[in-house]
Scaffold this motif. Structure first.
Motif, PDB file in Angstrom:
ATOM      1  N   ASN A 263      42.382  40.019  37.802  1.00  0.00           N
ATOM      2  CA  ASN A 263      41.236  40.529  38.555  1.00  0.00           C
ATOM      3  C   ASN A 263      40.090  40.912  37.629  1.00  0.00           C
ATOM      4  O   ASN A 263      40.291  41.547  36.598  1.00  0.00           O
ATOM      5  CB  ASN A 263      41.639  41.754  39.387  1.00  0.00           C
ATOM      6  N   ASP A 264      38.866  40.529  38.010  1.00  0.00           N
ATOM      7  CA  ASP A 264      37.674  40.842  37.236  1.00  0.00           C
ATOM      8  C   ASP A 264      37.108  42.182  37.696  1.00  0.00           C
ATOM      9  O   ASP A 264      36.438  42.263  38.737  1.00  0.00           O
ATOM     10  CB  ASP A 264      36.622  39.742  37.413  1.00  0.00           C
ATOM     11  N   THR A 277      30.919  42.110  35.552  1.00  0.00           N
ATOM     12  CA  THR A 277      32.384  42.135  35.556  1.00  0.00           C
ATOM     13  C   THR A 277      32.876  42.257  34.120  1.00  0.00           C
ATOM     14  O   THR A 277      32.245  41.755  33.186  1.00  0.00           O
ATOM     15  CB  THR A 277      32.988  40.871  36.204  1.00  0.00           C
ATOM     16  N   ASN A 280      35.840  37.434  33.117  1.00  0.00           N
ATOM     17  CA  ASN A 280      35.259  36.374  33.953  1.00  0.00           C
ATOM     18  C   ASN A 280      36.299  35.308  34.277  1.00  0.00           C
ATOM     19  O   ASN A 280      36.049  34.113  34.162  1.00  0.00           O
ATOM     20  CB  ASN A 280      34.049  35.748  33.256  1.00  0.00           C
ATOM     21  N   SER A 282      37.202  34.575  37.132  1.00  0.00           N
ATOM     22  CA  SER A 282      36.734  33.884  38.337  1.00  0.00           C
ATOM     23  C   SER A 282      35.800  32.733  37.990  1.00  0.00           C
ATOM     24  O   SER A 282      35.481  31.921  38.872  1.00  0.00           O
ATOM     25  CB  SER A 282      36.001  34.863  39.260  1.00  0.00           C
ATOM     26  N   GLN A 286      33.187  33.842  43.272  1.00  0.00           N
ATOM     27  CA  GLN A 286      34.213  34.574  44.033  1.00  0.00           C
ATOM     28  C   GLN A 286      33.963  34.361  45.521  1.00  0.00           C
ATOM     29  O   GLN A 286      32.847  34.541  46.004  1.00  0.00           O
ATOM     30  CB  GLN A 286      34.158  36.072  43.687  1.00  0.00           C
ATOM     31  N   GLY A 287      35.011  33.963  46.227  1.00  0.00           N
ATOM     32  CA  GLY A 287      34.859  33.681  47.658  1.00  0.00           C
ATOM     33  C   GLY A 287      33.921  32.539  47.951  1.00  0.00           C
ATOM     34  O   GLY A 287      33.334  32.459  49.022  1.00  0.00           O
ATOM     35  N   ASN A 291      28.698  35.133  41.628  1.00  0.00           N
ATOM     36  CA  ASN A 291      28.674  36.593  41.491  1.00  0.00           C
ATOM     37  C   ASN A 291      27.721  37.081  40.404  1.00  0.00           C
ATOM     38  O   ASN A 291      27.702  38.255  40.059  1.00  0.00           O
ATOM     39  CB  ASN A 291      30.081  37.137  41.231  1.00  0.00           C
TER      40      ASN A 291
END
Length: 366
Positions: A263-264, A277, A280, A282, A286-287, A291
């Motif tokens: 998790n970031d 963050t 990184n 991700s 994200q989603g 971001n």
């Protein structure tokens, strides 16, 4: 045959490897962008053949001509068309292959779909088609830099089993262009050069990985379902000739981590309204939405399918034959794939950035 890419910034490529020329038509470029051939040519020079002994020795200047959509060095907002004429085409070099199916090429599958094919160098399946993509993306590069400060840079991070050590945060275009391999790690670049030379002498080829970063991408590009930014990046990059794999952020390596490690964590950013963050993993998305962190992707390219070593294949009658390809081919596609990876990344980002302008038309609520 689908030759158009994009929703708002739409690019249609045209032409075949050994035809009269190749190019593109661009719809959706805003007016009043300063643009000349000099803005397009540098990226085409990085993509062109014959630039070093590591790539195909086909001698093409790939000089671009802007035919429409620009007046007095400024875009009009109308359709932009660009053409690169083929000067060193040798279709006769493929006469002995017109009734054969080259291993791992699109010869058989194209005939299976359309009932015929252009057998001169692969036709539309040739990497020469990407000239149109790179030319269009040069417009996107200038526009994104001007309106958002976005920078896209790619490099060769692996050839065969040789991996480079590169700082993705600090690597520059000058670092990438310092060596014909386009690998900014000098030690790895030297080993890659030796490996590519050895493969060429052996009538063989090598594959590898191109890493790409997109810096200063604002948060908010992409949508949560079918317009995910990472999904569009994946689809666009896999559309490149010889591309066989895609990762973003931690990619497949993330499967070896736990959620706690992966998790970031958000931390205060330089802008109070836009957190940063701590890590990184991700890859900047994200989603399905950017971001605000650097977007990091890796695209895997298979070894060049055309090699001079004898290979088993069949002809149109299904009879077994042996093929030893002749002609001018890349022993490794990676050095010339770098501007292609940048191009598709740029085309995805400009399309999402222009789309976001319509989403923000009423402004964000306080």
């Amino acid at each position: 045959m689908t030759s158009t890419f994009g929703r708002v910034f739409r690019v249609t490529t045209f032409g075949e490897s050994h035809g009269g020329g190749v190019g593109c038509i661009v719809d959706g470029c805003p007016p009043r962008l300063a643009l000349t051939e000099a803005d397009i040519q540098p990226d085409l020079d990085r993509r062109r053949p014959g630039q070093s002994r590591l790539v195909t020795q086909r001698q093409e200047a790939d000089q671009v001509e802007i035919l429409s959509g620009v007046f007095d060095g400024t875009t009009l907002g109308s359709t932009i068309s660009m053409l690169v004429r083929n000067k060193d085409a040798r279709p006769g070099a493929y006469d002995n292959m017109k009734d054969l199916y080259r291993p791992s090429h699109a010869d058989f599958t194209t005939e299976a779909k359309y009932g015929l094919r252009n057998w001169q160098g692969g036709g539309r399946a040739s990497a020469r088609e990407t000239i149109g993509r790179v030319a269009a993306a040069a417009i996107a590069r200038k526009l994104l830099a001007q309106v958002a400060g976005i920078e896209v840079l790619a490099w060769v991070s692996q050839v065969h089993n040789i991996e480079a050590s590169v700082d993705a945060d600090t690597v520059t275009l000058d670092n990438v262009e310092a060596d014909p391999t386009r690998c900014p790690d000098p030690d790895a670049a030297a080993a890659m050069t030796a490996a590519i030379d050895a493969a060429r002498r052996d009538g063989n080829s090598l594959g590898g990985v191109v890493t790409c970063v997109a810096r200063n991408v604002p948060a908010g590009l992409g949508t949560p379902v079918f317009g995910k930014l990472d999904a569009d990046l994946a689809g666009s990059l896999i559309s490149l000739p010889a591309a066989k794999g895609f990762e973003i952020g931690s990619g497949f390596g993330g499967t070896l981590m736990t959620g706690r490690d992966h998790n970031d964590a958000f931390v205060p950013g330089t802008n109070p309204a836009a957190p940063a963050t701590e890590t990184n993993y991700s890859g900047g998305v994200q989603g399905g939405i950017s971001n605000g962190q650097t977007i990091v992707t890796r695209t895997a390219f298979k070894p060049t399918a055309t090699i001079s070593s004898p290979q088993k294949t069949v002809n149109r009658e299904g009879e077994p034959v042996e093929l030893a390809a002749k002609g001018r081919h890349d022993p490794c596609v990676l050095p010339r794939a770098v501007p292609m990876v940048e191009a598709m990344t740029l085309l995805v980002l400009i399309d999402h950035w222009l789309t976001q302008q319509s989403v923000d038309v009423l402004g964000k609520s306080e």
